[in-house]
Design a protein around this motif. Sequence first.
Motif: not given
Length: 101
Positions: A2, A4, A39-40, A43-44, A46
């Motif tokens: 993952t 940041k 934002l989704d 976020e992917r 990550e």
Amino acid sequence: MTYKVEILPTAWEDLKHIEDWYLIQFGVETSLKVSDHILDAIERLESFPDSGSIAPDEWLNQQGYKMVICEKYIAIYRLIGEVVYIYHIADTQTEYTKLFY
């Protein structure tokens, strides 16, 4: 692994302008829906930081910038080490590459 994701102040400002425009034009619900969608997509990154497309600008490509498309918006980012830095969020129909010059 993952990674940041760090959204830089310039990108937060871009998102705020997008939210404000949708708020004025269509109301709170639409404004939140659009910003959540952007934002989704960010976020992917990550989990999949290399999933973005190359930028249409040769200089941006040489500097390692990529972009993730969120419908009519793009988030321009660069992976440095284990951190994905989001530099700008822009409308695809603008000359967003000029944000870097």
